[in-house]
Design a protein around this motif. Structure first.
Motif, PDB file in Angstrom:
ATOM      1  N   ALA A 128       6.698  -3.180   7.731  1.00  0.00           N
ATOM      2  CA  ALA A 128       7.726  -2.800   6.874  1.00  0.00           C
ATOM      3  C   ALA A 128       8.830  -2.680   6.854  1.00  0.00           C
ATOM      4  CB  ALA A 128       6.906  -0.687   6.514  1.00  0.00           C
ATOM      5  N   GLN A 129       9.234  -2.508   7.881  1.00  0.00           N
ATOM      6  CA  GLN A 129      11.033  -2.779   7.897  1.00  0.00           C
ATOM      7  C   GLN A 129      11.354  -3.446   7.356  1.00  0.00           C
ATOM      8  OE1 GLN A 129      11.613  -0.243  11.079  1.00  0.00           O
ATOM      9  NE2 GLN A 129      11.627   1.923  10.356  1.00  0.00           N
ATOM     10  N   TRP A 130      10.694  -4.620   8.710  1.00  0.00           N
ATOM     11  CA  TRP A 130      11.296  -6.218   8.450  1.00  0.00           C
ATOM     12  C   TRP A 130      10.910  -6.507   6.562  1.00  0.00           C
ATOM     13  CZ3 TRP A 130       7.611 -10.344   8.052  1.00  0.00           C
ATOM     14  CH2 TRP A 130       8.433 -11.630   8.083  1.00  0.00           C
ATOM     15  N   LEU A 131       9.874  -6.386   6.113  1.00  0.00           N
ATOM     16  CA  LEU A 131       9.891  -6.877   5.029  1.00  0.00           C
ATOM     17  C   LEU A 131      10.867  -5.958   3.624  1.00  0.00           C
ATOM     18  CD1 LEU A 131       5.239  -6.543   4.403  1.00  0.00           C
ATOM     19  CD2 LEU A 131       7.061  -8.195   4.219  1.00  0.00           C
ATOM     20  N   GLU A 132      11.050  -4.477   4.290  1.00  0.00           N
ATOM     21  CA  GLU A 132      12.047  -4.149   3.476  1.00  0.00           C
ATOM     22  C   GLU A 132      13.664  -4.848   3.198  1.00  0.00           C
ATOM     23  OE1 GLU A 132      12.744   0.227   4.336  1.00  0.00           O
ATOM     24  OE2 GLU A 132      10.507   0.184   2.423  1.00  0.00           O
ATOM     25  N   GLY A 143      15.395  -4.930  -2.433  1.00  0.00           N
ATOM     26  CA  GLY A 143      15.817  -3.242  -3.579  1.00  0.00           C
ATOM     27  C   GLY A 143      14.447  -3.241  -3.331  1.00  0.00           C
ATOM     28  N   ALA A 144      13.784  -3.942  -2.124  1.00  0.00           N
ATOM     29  CA  ALA A 144      11.537  -3.708  -1.836  1.00  0.00           C
ATOM     30  C   ALA A 144      11.645  -1.955  -1.440  1.00  0.00           C
ATOM     31  CB  ALA A 144      11.548  -4.479  -1.220  1.00  0.00           C
ATOM     32  N   THR A 145      10.847  -1.272  -1.704  1.00  0.00           N
ATOM     33  CA  THR A 145      10.839   0.039  -0.907  1.00  0.00           C
ATOM     34  C   THR A 145       9.218   0.353  -0.365  1.00  0.00           C
ATOM     35  OG1 THR A 145      10.014   1.180  -3.017  1.00  0.00           O
ATOM     36  CG2 THR A 145      12.420   1.619  -2.176  1.00  0.00           C
ATOM     37  N   SER A 146       8.833   0.718   0.840  1.00  0.00           N
ATOM     38  CA  SER A 146       8.051   0.795   1.394  1.00  0.00           C
ATOM     39  C   SER A 146       7.301   1.606   0.874  1.00  0.00           C
ATOM     40  CB  SER A 146       8.302  -0.029   3.049  1.00  0.00           C
ATOM     41  OG  SER A 146       7.179   0.621   3.299  1.00  0.00           O
ATOM     42  N   LEU A 147       5.577   2.152   1.899  1.00  0.00           N
ATOM     43  CA  LEU A 147       5.239   2.894   1.163  1.00  0.00           C
ATOM     44  C   LEU A 147       4.150   2.515   1.998  1.00  0.00           C
ATOM     45  CD1 LEU A 147       4.083   2.947  -2.917  1.00  0.00           C
ATOM     46  CD2 LEU A 147       5.737   4.370  -0.960  1.00  0.00           C
ATOM     47  N   VAL A 175       1.971   6.022   3.676  1.00  0.00           N
ATOM     48  CA  VAL A 175       1.190   6.495   2.358  1.00  0.00           C
ATOM     49  C   VAL A 175      -0.036   5.370   2.810  1.00  0.00           C
ATOM     50  CG1 VAL A 175       0.432   6.203  -0.492  1.00  0.00           C
ATOM     51  CG2 VAL A 175       2.630   7.496   0.867  1.00  0.00           C
ATOM     52  N   ALA A 176      -0.020   3.883   2.927  1.00  0.00           N
ATOM     53  CA  ALA A 176      -0.495   3.090   2.958  1.00  0.00           C
ATOM     54  C   ALA A 176      -1.348   3.100   3.962  1.00  0.00           C
ATOM     55  CB  ALA A 176      -0.188   2.017   3.121  1.00  0.00           C
ATOM     56  N   CYS A 177      -1.121   3.476   5.405  1.00  0.00           N
ATOM     57  CA  CYS A 177      -1.341   4.138   6.592  1.00  0.00           C
ATOM     58  C   CYS A 177      -2.232   5.321   6.620  1.00  0.00           C
ATOM     59  CB  CYS A 177      -0.608   4.397   8.003  1.00  0.00           C
ATOM     60  SG  CYS A 177       0.460   2.626   8.466  1.00  0.00           S
ATOM     61  N   PHE A 178      -1.983   6.007   5.946  1.00  0.00           N
ATOM     62  CA  PHE A 178      -3.017   7.025   5.654  1.00  0.00           C
ATOM     63  C   PHE A 178      -4.194   7.090   4.797  1.00  0.00           C
ATOM     64  CE2 PHE A 178      -4.849  11.128   3.489  1.00  0.00           C
ATOM     65  CZ  PHE A 178      -5.042  11.381   3.893  1.00  0.00           C
ATOM     66  N   THR A 179      -3.474   6.335   3.767  1.00  0.00           N
ATOM     67  CA  THR A 179      -5.243   5.779   3.108  1.00  0.00           C
ATOM     68  C   THR A 179      -6.419   4.925   3.634  1.00  0.00           C
ATOM     69  OG1 THR A 179      -4.025   3.886   1.946  1.00  0.00           O
ATOM     70  CG2 THR A 179      -3.728   5.583   0.738  1.00  0.00           C
ATOM     71  N   CYS A 180      -5.702   3.800   4.500  1.00  0.00           N
ATOM     72  CA  CYS A 180      -6.379   3.141   5.551  1.00  0.00           C
ATOM     73  C   CYS A 180      -7.027   4.102   6.562  1.00  0.00           C
ATOM     74  CB  CYS A 180      -5.917   1.843   5.622  1.00  0.00           C
ATOM     75  SG  CYS A 180      -5.605   1.148   4.636  1.00  0.00           S
ATOM     76  N   LEU A 181      -6.613   4.561   7.182  1.00  0.00           N
ATOM     77  CA  LEU A 181      -7.146   5.704   8.389  1.00  0.00           C
ATOM     78  C   LEU A 181      -7.844   6.756   7.898  1.00  0.00           C
ATOM     79  CD1 LEU A 181      -6.535   5.217  11.330  1.00  0.00           C
ATOM     80  CD2 LEU A 181      -4.083   6.942  10.739  1.00  0.00           C
ATOM     81  N   ALA A 182      -7.840   7.242   6.749  1.00  0.00           N
ATOM     82  CA  ALA A 182      -8.616   8.470   6.299  1.00  0.00           C
ATOM     83  C   ALA A 182      -9.679   7.902   6.750  1.00  0.00           C
ATOM     84  CB  ALA A 182      -8.099   9.497   5.413  1.00  0.00           C
TER      85      ALA A 182
END
Length: 143
Positions: A91-95, A100-104, A107-114
């Motif tokens: 995510a840091q690399w893609l930012e 201008g891109a922001t990373s979530l 949130v993405a890790c939690f929504t997949c890990l839960a």
């Protein structure tokens, strides 16, 4: 062409890419959940004899379930930790790559890990509930 048509035409390709990426991600999550359920349930079923011995020696079904649940979730954590770290770095690399891109990523890790952790816990719970209701002598005879 009207302005609405021009706007819809200009955003059609990014919307398609977003939809396709979301669909592939959803399929990947579904496959990982089904695979995790199968592996976890099979693993618990393979330990039926061990659980029969533990029950014969006096372990309560609740303690047995907790032990198996802890072992199952430990495996999920061992697999999730490198995945979360890699996701945060990506995510840091893609930012940095896209201005201008922001990373979530969190949130993405939690929504997949839960859901993955929930399915692991549920599969261990279902498998151990079947085994903990058996008589220890029956569990010891299982091959």
């Amino acid at each position: 062409m009207t302005m609405d048509e021009r706007l819809a035409e200009s955003t059609a390709r990014p919307r398609f890419y977003t939809l396709a990426t979301g669909m592939f991600g959803g399929c990947a999550l579904l496959l990982s959940i089904v695979g995790l359920y199968g592996v976890t349930s099979y693993s618990v079923t393979q330990r039926t004899r061990e659980m029969g011995i533990r029950m014969a020696l006096g372990t309560t079904p609740a303690a047995l379930r907790f032990m198996m649940l802890r072992n199952g979730l430990m495996l999920v954590a061992i697999g999730a930790i490198p995945g979360v770290i890699a996701t945060l770095f990506a995510a840091q690399w893609l930012e940095q790559l896209v201005s201008g891109a922001t990373s979530l990523a969190g949130v993405a890790c939690f929504t997949c890990l839960a859901p993955i952790a929930g399915v692991a816990a549920l599969s261990v719970w279902i498998a151990t509930s079947r085994i903990s209701k058996m008589d220890p002598s029956v569990a010891l005879r299982v091959e």
